[in-house]
Motif scaffolding. Structure first.
Motif, PDB file in Angstrom:
ATOM      1  N   PHE A 262       0.831  -1.207   0.000  1.00 34.96           N
ATOM      2  CA  PHE A 262       0.000   0.000   0.000  1.00 34.96           C
ATOM      3  C   PHE A 262       0.862   1.251   0.000  1.00 34.96           C
ATOM      4  CE2 PHE A 262      -3.631  -2.470   2.100  1.00 34.96           C
ATOM      5  CZ  PHE A 262      -4.347  -2.538   0.914  1.00 34.96           C
ATOM      6  N   GLY A 263       1.907   1.214   0.826  1.00 39.90           N
ATOM      7  CA  GLY A 263       2.788   2.378   0.934  1.00 39.90           C
ATOM      8  C   GLY A 263       3.476   2.693  -0.370  1.00 39.90           C
ATOM      9  N   GLN A 264       3.938   1.664  -1.078  1.00 35.26           N
ATOM     10  CA  GLN A 264       4.605   1.878  -2.356  1.00 35.26           C
ATOM     11  C   GLN A 264       3.625   2.396  -3.397  1.00 35.26           C
ATOM     12  OE1 GLN A 264       8.002   1.576  -2.934  1.00 35.26           O
ATOM     13  NE2 GLN A 264       7.348   2.677  -4.774  1.00 35.26           N
ATOM     14  N   LEU A 265       2.404   1.876  -3.347  1.00 37.97           N
ATOM     15  CA  LEU A 265       1.380   2.306  -4.296  1.00 37.97           C
ATOM     16  C   LEU A 265       1.060   3.791  -4.097  1.00 37.97           C
ATOM     17  CD1 LEU A 265      -0.584   1.331  -6.499  1.00 37.97           C
ATOM     18  CD2 LEU A 265      -2.227   0.823  -4.684  1.00 37.97           C
ATOM     19  N   VAL A 266       0.885   4.189  -2.844  1.00 44.36           N
ATOM     20  CA  VAL A 266       0.604   5.596  -2.552  1.00 44.36           C
ATOM     21  C   VAL A 266       1.776   6.472  -2.964  1.00 44.36           C
ATOM     22  CG1 VAL A 266       0.200   7.270  -0.699  1.00 44.36           C
ATOM     23  CG2 VAL A 266      -1.013   5.087  -0.692  1.00 44.36           C
ATOM     24  N   ALA A 267       2.987   6.029  -2.648  1.00 44.44           N
ATOM     25  CA  ALA A 267       4.177   6.811  -3.000  1.00 44.44           C
ATOM     26  C   ALA A 267       4.306   6.983  -4.504  1.00 44.44           C
ATOM     27  CB  ALA A 267       5.428   6.133  -2.442  1.00 44.44           C
ATOM     28  N   ASP A 268       4.073   5.893  -5.245  1.00 42.30           N
ATOM     29  CA  ASP A 268       4.157   5.959  -6.706  1.00 42.30           C
ATOM     30  C   ASP A 268       3.155   6.954  -7.268  1.00 42.30           C
ATOM     31  OD1 ASP A 268       6.144   4.081  -6.688  1.00 42.30           O
ATOM     32  OD2 ASP A 268       4.856   2.413  -7.288  1.00 42.30           O
ATOM     33  N   ARG A 269       1.938   6.913  -6.729  1.00 40.30           N
ATOM     34  CA  ARG A 269       0.904   7.797  -7.247  1.00 40.30           C
ATOM     35  C   ARG A 269       1.194   9.250  -6.902  1.00 40.30           C
ATOM     36  NH1 ARG A 269      -4.445   4.034  -6.121  1.00 40.30           N
ATOM     37  NH2 ARG A 269      -4.029   2.572  -7.803  1.00 40.30           N
ATOM     38  N   LEU A 270       1.670   9.485  -5.691  1.00 34.49           N
ATOM     39  CA  LEU A 270       2.026  10.850  -5.311  1.00 34.49           C
ATOM     40  C   LEU A 270       3.159  11.364  -6.183  1.00 34.49           C
ATOM     41  CD1 LEU A 270       1.783  10.700  -1.417  1.00 34.49           C
ATOM     42  CD2 LEU A 270       0.219  11.854  -2.982  1.00 34.49           C
ATOM     43  N   ASP A 271       4.137  10.507  -6.471  1.00 32.21           N
ATOM     44  CA  ASP A 271       5.253  10.898  -7.328  1.00 32.21           C
ATOM     45  C   ASP A 271       4.751  11.254  -8.718  1.00 32.21           C
ATOM     46  OD1 ASP A 271       7.078  10.570  -5.334  1.00 32.21           O
ATOM     47  OD2 ASP A 271       7.771   8.599  -5.977  1.00 32.21           O
ATOM     48  N   ILE A 272       3.879  10.437  -9.271  1.00 31.12           N
ATOM     49  CA  ILE A 272       3.355  10.700 -10.607  1.00 31.12           C
ATOM     50  C   ILE A 272       2.596  12.018 -10.630  1.00 31.12           C
ATOM     51  CG2 ILE A 272       1.693   9.929 -12.348  1.00 31.12           C
ATOM     52  CD1 ILE A 272       2.461   7.068 -11.693  1.00 31.12           C
ATOM     53  N   ARG A 273       1.784  12.272  -9.629  1.00 33.49           N
ATOM     54  CA  ARG A 273       1.033  13.531  -9.577  1.00 33.49           C
ATOM     55  C   ARG A 273       1.966  14.722  -9.513  1.00 33.49           C
ATOM     56  NH1 ARG A 273      -3.686  13.751  -5.250  1.00 33.49           N
ATOM     57  NH2 ARG A 273      -3.920  15.781  -6.254  1.00 33.49           N
TER      58      ARG A 273
ATOM     59  N   LEU B  51      -5.164  12.993 -15.333  1.00 40.87           N
ATOM     60  CA  LEU B  51      -4.138  11.981 -15.054  1.00 40.87           C
ATOM     61  C   LEU B  51      -4.866  10.790 -14.454  1.00 40.87           C
ATOM     62  CD1 LEU B  51      -1.057  11.342 -14.956  1.00 40.87           C
ATOM     63  CD2 LEU B  51      -1.087  12.211 -12.600  1.00 40.87           C
ATOM     64  N   ILE B  52      -4.679   9.621 -15.066  1.00 45.27           N
ATOM     65  CA  ILE B  52      -5.476   8.442 -14.733  1.00 45.27           C
ATOM     66  C   ILE B  52      -4.559   7.262 -14.432  1.00 45.27           C
ATOM     67  CG2 ILE B  52      -7.370   6.961 -15.527  1.00 45.27           C
ATOM     68  CD1 ILE B  52      -7.678   9.137 -17.831  1.00 45.27           C
ATOM     69  N   VAL B  53      -4.901   6.466 -13.423  1.00 46.54           N
ATOM     70  CA  VAL B  53      -4.141   5.254 -13.105  1.00 46.54           C
ATOM     71  C   VAL B  53      -5.090   4.064 -13.027  1.00 46.54           C
ATOM     72  CG1 VAL B  53      -2.326   6.472 -11.843  1.00 46.54           C
ATOM     73  CG2 VAL B  53      -4.323   5.589 -10.602  1.00 46.54           C
ATOM     74  N   LYS B  54      -4.525   2.885 -13.158  1.00 46.78           N
ATOM     75  CA  LYS B  54      -5.283   1.647 -12.977  1.00 46.78           C
ATOM     76  C   LYS B  54      -5.382   1.358 -11.489  1.00 46.78           C
ATOM     77  CE  LYS B  54      -5.124  -3.285 -14.251  1.00 46.78           C
ATOM     78  NZ  LYS B  54      -5.017  -3.857 -12.876  1.00 46.78           N
ATOM     79  N   ASP B  55      -6.570   1.038 -11.030  1.00 43.49           N
ATOM     80  CA  ASP B  55      -6.799   0.698  -9.629  1.00 43.49           C
ATOM     81  C   ASP B  55      -7.648  -0.560  -9.588  1.00 43.49           C
ATOM     82  OD1 ASP B  55      -6.500   1.267  -6.822  1.00 43.49           O
ATOM     83  OD2 ASP B  55      -8.619   1.782  -6.801  1.00 43.49           O
ATOM     84  N   GLY B  56      -6.974  -1.708  -9.444  1.00 40.85           N
ATOM     85  CA  GLY B  56      -7.693  -2.978  -9.536  1.00 40.85           C
ATOM     86  C   GLY B  56      -8.178  -3.178 -10.958  1.00 40.85           C
ATOM     87  N   ASN B  57      -9.456  -3.441 -11.127  1.00 47.06           N
ATOM     88  CA  ASN B  57     -10.037  -3.622 -12.455  1.00 47.06           C
ATOM     89  C   ASN B  57     -10.728  -2.361 -12.954  1.00 47.06           C
ATOM     90  OD1 ASN B  57      -9.251  -6.236 -13.118  1.00 47.06           O
ATOM     91  ND2 ASN B  57     -10.904  -7.131 -11.910  1.00 47.06           N
ATOM     92  N   GLU B  58     -10.405  -1.232 -12.334  1.00 45.08           N
ATOM     93  CA  GLU B  58     -10.985   0.041 -12.736  1.00 45.08           C
ATOM     94  C   GLU B  58      -9.876   1.055 -13.009  1.00 45.08           C
ATOM     95  OE1 GLU B  58     -15.154   0.676 -10.530  1.00 45.08           O
ATOM     96  OE2 GLU B  58     -13.443   0.626  -9.161  1.00 45.08           O
TER      97      GLU B  58
ATOM     98  N   ALA C 138       2.249   3.123 -16.462  1.00 42.96           N
ATOM     99  CA  ALA C 138       2.022   3.516 -15.074  1.00 42.96           C
ATOM    100  C   ALA C 138       0.774   4.371 -14.919  1.00 42.96           C
ATOM    101  CB  ALA C 138       3.235   4.290 -14.550  1.00 42.96           C
ATOM    102  N   ALA C 139       0.386   5.041 -15.998  1.00 43.06           N
ATOM    103  CA  ALA C 139      -0.751   5.956 -15.940  1.00 43.06           C
ATOM    104  C   ALA C 139      -1.124   6.347 -17.359  1.00 43.06           C
ATOM    105  CB  ALA C 139      -0.392   7.190 -15.114  1.00 43.06           C
TER     106      ALA C 139
END
Length: 250
Positions: free
Chosen positions: A70-81, A101-108, A211-212
């Motif tokens: 979870f932490g890596q996922l949040v960090a990656d998304r914050l970095d991309i933003r 700016l759009i990312v994949k989150d599960g099947n959405e 990644a996005a």
């Protein structure tokens, strides 16, 4: 409902203990939390089963590896933003359309950043909005997933109509995904909202994985065929600038 809420609150109380302690015994947690022994035992067992806590051979508990994910996922998304935002602003100011700016989150797909258009008529989109991967500007992400992952998604997905232009035929979807991957962009019309259009391109990370996605989106009347080549060039250029910042090599 209230009982469930109380359980969640107590579970969070347990997990928050690990903000200041690397490891805790059962008795430590009971002392610090004030939760009765029976209830605490039940909640710890549930947290272990879900991967939120792990127990070592000495009987001490610590946060589970799930938190690292979870932490890596949040960090990656914050970095991309953070990285993407100045490029998004430059693109928005240039084309005067909304930029997502759009990312994949599960099947959405999930919109994690948006810069709105200065135009008086605007799209109803917001940060945190979710959409199906098969429809609209998020489809470019699906186009660049590994083939096995992409096909597994298509096989299990129910292609429900969202807008009047939503693709609901799987054969046609596969064809559009192939075209998007070959061209490096996707153009969609009325797939998530009627009378809207988007032009999107993929963003890649340092592992050369998608990644996005970044998209220009707006009212369909402003996306006439003669304007599309300009928008396609600009969104692809912006996606490559962001990808470079993320370590993508091409």
């Amino acid at each position: 409902m209230q009982a469930s809420n109380k359980t969640v609150i107590k579970s969070m109380k347990i997990l928050k203990l690990f903000l200041t302690h690397a490891k805790l015994s059962f008795n430590d947690m009971m002392e610090h939390s004030g939760i009765p022994k029976t209830s605490l035992h039940r909640m710890i067992r549930s947290l272990e089963e879900m991967g939120f806590l792990t127990k070592d051979e000495d009987g001490y508990y610590s946060l589970g590896l799930l938190f690292l994910q979870f932490g890596q996922l949040v960090a990656d998304r914050l970095d991309i933003r953070t990285i993407a935002r100045p490029f998004m602003k430059e693109l928005r100011d240039d084309v005067e359309e909304a930029v997502h700016l759009i990312v994949k989150d599960g099947n959405e797909a999930m919109y994690i950043e948006k810069l709105d258009t200065p135009q008086p008529v605007r799209l109803y989109t917001s940060i945190g909005r979710r959409s199906p991967l098969y429809a609209g500007d998020s489809r470019i992400i699906l186009a660049y997933l590994p083939k096995e992952e992409q096909e597994a998604y298509i096989e299990t997905a129910e292609l429900k109509p969202v807008g009047m232009g939503t693709i609901t035929d799987k054969r046609m979807l596969r064809q559009l995904l192939d075209e998007a991957r070959e061209n490096g962009y996707a153009v969609t019309r009325s797939e998530l909202e009627d009378y809207t259009a988007s032009v999107s391109a993929p963003i890649f990370n340092g592992q050369n994985q998608v990644a996005a996605a970044i998209s220009i989106a707006g009212i369909e009347a402003r996306y006439r065929e003669e304007r599309l080549p300009e928008l396609i060039v600009k969104v692809k250029e912006t996606s490559m600038k962001i990808s470079k910042k993320l370590g993508y090599s091409f």
